[in-house]
Motif scaffolding. Structure first.
Motif, mmCIF file in Angstrom:
data_model
loop_
_atom_site.group_PDB
_atom_site.id
_atom_site.type_symbol
_atom_site.label_atom_id
_atom_site.label_comp_id
_atom_site.label_asym_id
_atom_site.label_seq_id
_atom_site.Cartn_x
_atom_site.Cartn_y
_atom_site.Cartn_z
ATOM 1 N N SER A 132 92.349 31.732 89.785
ATOM 2 C CA SER A 132 94.013 31.484 89.129
ATOM 3 C C SER A 132 94.842 30.297 89.618
ATOM 4 O O SER A 132 94.346 29.356 90.578
ATOM 5 N N VAL A 133 95.822 30.506 89.511
ATOM 6 C CA VAL A 133 96.950 29.415 89.666
ATOM 7 C C VAL A 133 97.321 29.335 91.238
ATOM 8 O O VAL A 133 97.314 28.149 91.181
ATOM 9 N N GLU A 134 97.399 30.396 91.895
ATOM 10 C CA GLU A 134 97.655 30.103 93.162
ATOM 11 C C GLU A 134 96.603 29.668 94.187
ATOM 12 O O GLU A 134 96.676 28.693 95.275
ATOM 13 N N GLU A 135 95.587 30.307 93.477
ATOM 14 C CA GLU A 135 94.032 29.792 94.185
ATOM 15 C C GLU A 135 93.831 27.955 93.935
ATOM 16 O O GLU A 135 94.162 27.211 94.602
ATOM 17 N N GLU A 136 93.903 27.375 92.739
ATOM 18 C CA GLU A 136 94.356 26.026 92.667
ATOM 19 C C GLU A 136 95.232 25.685 93.571
ATOM 20 O O GLU A 136 94.883 24.420 93.707
ATOM 21 N N LEU A 137 96.406 26.042 93.369
ATOM 22 C CA LEU A 137 97.582 25.391 94.617
ATOM 23 C C LEU A 137 97.018 25.331 96.023
ATOM 24 O O LEU A 137 97.071 24.249 96.243
ATOM 25 N N LYS A 138 96.383 26.046 96.552
ATOM 26 C CA LYS A 138 95.944 25.719 97.640
ATOM 27 C C LYS A 138 95.114 25.523 97.992
ATOM 28 O O LYS A 138 94.705 24.487 99.325
ATOM 29 N N ILE A 139 93.486 25.803 97.690
ATOM 30 C CA ILE A 139 93.015 24.275 96.896
ATOM 31 C C ILE A 139 93.058 22.579 97.304
ATOM 32 O O ILE A 139 93.288 22.280 97.474
ATOM 33 N N CYS A 140 94.285 22.625 95.801
ATOM 34 C CA CYS A 140 94.915 21.257 95.745
ATOM 35 C C CYS A 140 95.523 20.330 96.608
ATOM 36 O O CYS A 140 95.781 19.572 97.821
ATOM 37 N N LYS A 141 96.269 21.392 97.559
ATOM 38 C CA LYS A 141 96.599 20.914 98.822
ATOM 39 C C LYS A 141 95.817 21.052 100.411
ATOM 40 O O LYS A 141 96.096 20.131 100.580
ATOM 41 N N ALA A 142 95.390 21.601 99.857
ATOM 42 C CA ALA A 142 93.935 21.603 100.871
ATOM 43 C C ALA A 142 92.872 19.972 101.159
ATOM 44 O O ALA A 142 93.593 19.298 102.226
ATOM 45 N N ILE A 143 93.498 19.587 100.004
ATOM 46 C CA ILE A 143 92.413 18.910 99.643
ATOM 47 C C ILE A 143 93.023 17.089 99.377
ATOM 48 O O ILE A 143 93.022 16.030 100.094
ATOM 49 N N ILE A 144 94.251 17.760 99.418
ATOM 50 C CA ILE A 144 94.698 16.901 99.552
ATOM 51 C C ILE A 144 95.312 16.040 100.710
ATOM 52 O O ILE A 144 96.822 15.510 100.668
ATOM 53 N N ASN A 145 95.942 16.847 100.980
ATOM 54 C CA ASN A 145 96.560 17.479 102.586
ATOM 55 C C ASN A 145 96.484 16.067 102.871
ATOM 56 O O ASN A 145 95.036 16.245 103.847
ATOM 57 N N LEU A 146 97.279 15.510 103.864
ATOM 58 C CA LEU A 146 96.356 14.048 104.642
ATOM 59 C C LEU A 146 97.345 14.022 106.109
ATOM 60 O O LEU A 146 98.601 15.265 106.248
ATOM 61 N N PRO A 147 97.229 14.179 106.846
ATOM 62 C CA PRO A 147 96.296 12.331 106.727
ATOM 63 C C PRO A 147 94.647 13.672 106.968
ATOM 64 O O PRO A 147 94.494 13.754 107.734
ATOM 65 N N PHE A 148 93.893 12.933 106.640
ATOM 66 C CA PHE A 148 92.467 13.107 106.481
ATOM 67 C C PHE A 148 91.578 11.471 106.059
ATOM 68 O O PHE A 148 92.192 10.890 105.569
ATOM 69 N N PRO A 149 90.694 11.589 106.821
ATOM 70 C CA PRO A 149 89.873 9.597 106.491
ATOM 71 C C PRO A 149 89.535 9.444 105.646
ATOM 72 O O PRO A 149 88.215 10.438 105.045
ATOM 73 N N HIS A 150 89.873 8.291 105.185
ATOM 74 C CA HIS A 150 88.577 7.940 103.660
ATOM 75 C C HIS A 150 88.112 6.313 104.149
ATOM 76 O O HIS A 150 88.654 5.830 104.466
ATOM 77 N N ALA A 151 86.843 7.027 104.470
ATOM 78 C CA ALA A 151 85.610 5.557 104.986
ATOM 79 C C ALA A 151 85.750 4.528 103.514
ATOM 80 O O ALA A 151 86.226 3.673 104.101
ATOM 81 N N SER A 152 86.562 4.594 102.705
ATOM 82 C CA SER A 152 86.295 3.610 101.107
ATOM 83 C C SER A 152 87.563 3.441 100.915
ATOM 84 O O SER A 152 88.041 3.877 100.672
ATOM 85 N N PRO A 153 87.781 2.111 100.759
ATOM 86 C CA PRO A 153 89.025 1.349 100.682
ATOM 87 C C PRO A 153 89.342 1.893 99.025
ATOM 88 O O PRO A 153 90.545 1.741 98.201
ATOM 89 N N SER A 154 88.280 1.490 98.497
ATOM 90 C CA SER A 154 88.197 2.056 96.837
ATOM 91 C C SER A 154 87.991 3.000 96.463
ATOM 92 O O SER A 154 88.086 3.198 94.833
ATOM 93 N N LEU A 155 88.109 3.895 96.405
ATOM 94 C CA LEU A 155 88.041 5.584 96.636
ATOM 95 C C LEU A 155 88.451 6.286 95.166
ATOM 96 O O LEU A 155 89.697 6.033 95.163
#
Length: 196
Positions: A167-190
């Motif tokens: 559902s659109v509601e679940e899509e928004l939750k997923i996107c927020k959870a993944i994009i929600n910063l800060p979380f570390p990125h080991a690769s500078p070119s990701l």
């Protein structure tokens, strides 16, 4: 049918030249094929593609030393087995993992991945490409994606697809959870791609 698969895998496990293996339990997709112990002794494997299988390594399993590519589609595997498998496959470059793979007994199990973010000995040094499909607002899978991104210094592309029936509601939750910063990125070119 299972006995035939087991015999074929036993035969292949005695051959050192097997580098690529595809096991697609398409004839009986309602039952997961439990990989026999000889499968886990095939140390020459460089590429594995499993579909409709149950991945339960024996306690003596120490990963695949030469594995470069893995694809799990509708594979049952515990969070612990998945973490052990990935952390003991040091040359892994490409990983395709479907959300339906991991069957967890409860939400607390997913917290183990959060704890692993602080483990400096756990890295996926050769991983360059990671792709997964998420079929629901699955906290485990989101934490697993964050772990992969945080522990993969050579990661070039991470692609997370959200299945069409979400559902659109679940899509928004997923996107927020993944994009929600800060979380570390080991690769500078990701390059992170989220497909909706």
């Amino acid at each position: 049918m299972v006995a035939e698969f087991d015999l074929i895998i036993l035969y292949l496990s005695r051959r050192t030249y097997v580098k690529d293996l595809i096991i697609d339990n398409v004839n009986d997709s309602s039952n997961f094929y439990k990989l026999p112990t000889p499968f886990f002794s095939m140390q020459g494997l460089e590429s594995i593609c499993l579909k409709n299988c149950n991945f339960e390594p024996p306690v003596t399993f120490n990963g695949f030393n030469k594995l470069r590519s893995v694809s799990f589609e509708k594979v049952q595997v515990s969070a612990k087995a998945l973490q052990h498998f990935l952390s003991n496959s040091p040359l892994l470059e490409d990983m395709y993992l479907m959300d339906d793979n991991v069957k967890l007994p409860n939400q607390a199990t997913s917290m183990k991945f959060v704890d692993l973010l602080d483990d400096s000995s756990l890295t996926f040094d050769h991983l360059k490409h990671f792709e997964t499909a998420i079929s629901s607002d699955n906290g485990f899978m989101i934490e697993f994606v964050k772990l992969i991104i945080a522990k993969s210094p050579m990661l070039e592309i991470a692609r997370i697809d959200v299945n069409d029936y979400v559902s659109v509601e679940e899509e928004l939750k997923i996107c927020k959870a993944i994009i929600n910063l800060p979380f570390p990125h080991a690769s500078p070119s990701l390059k992170l791609f989220i497909g909706l």
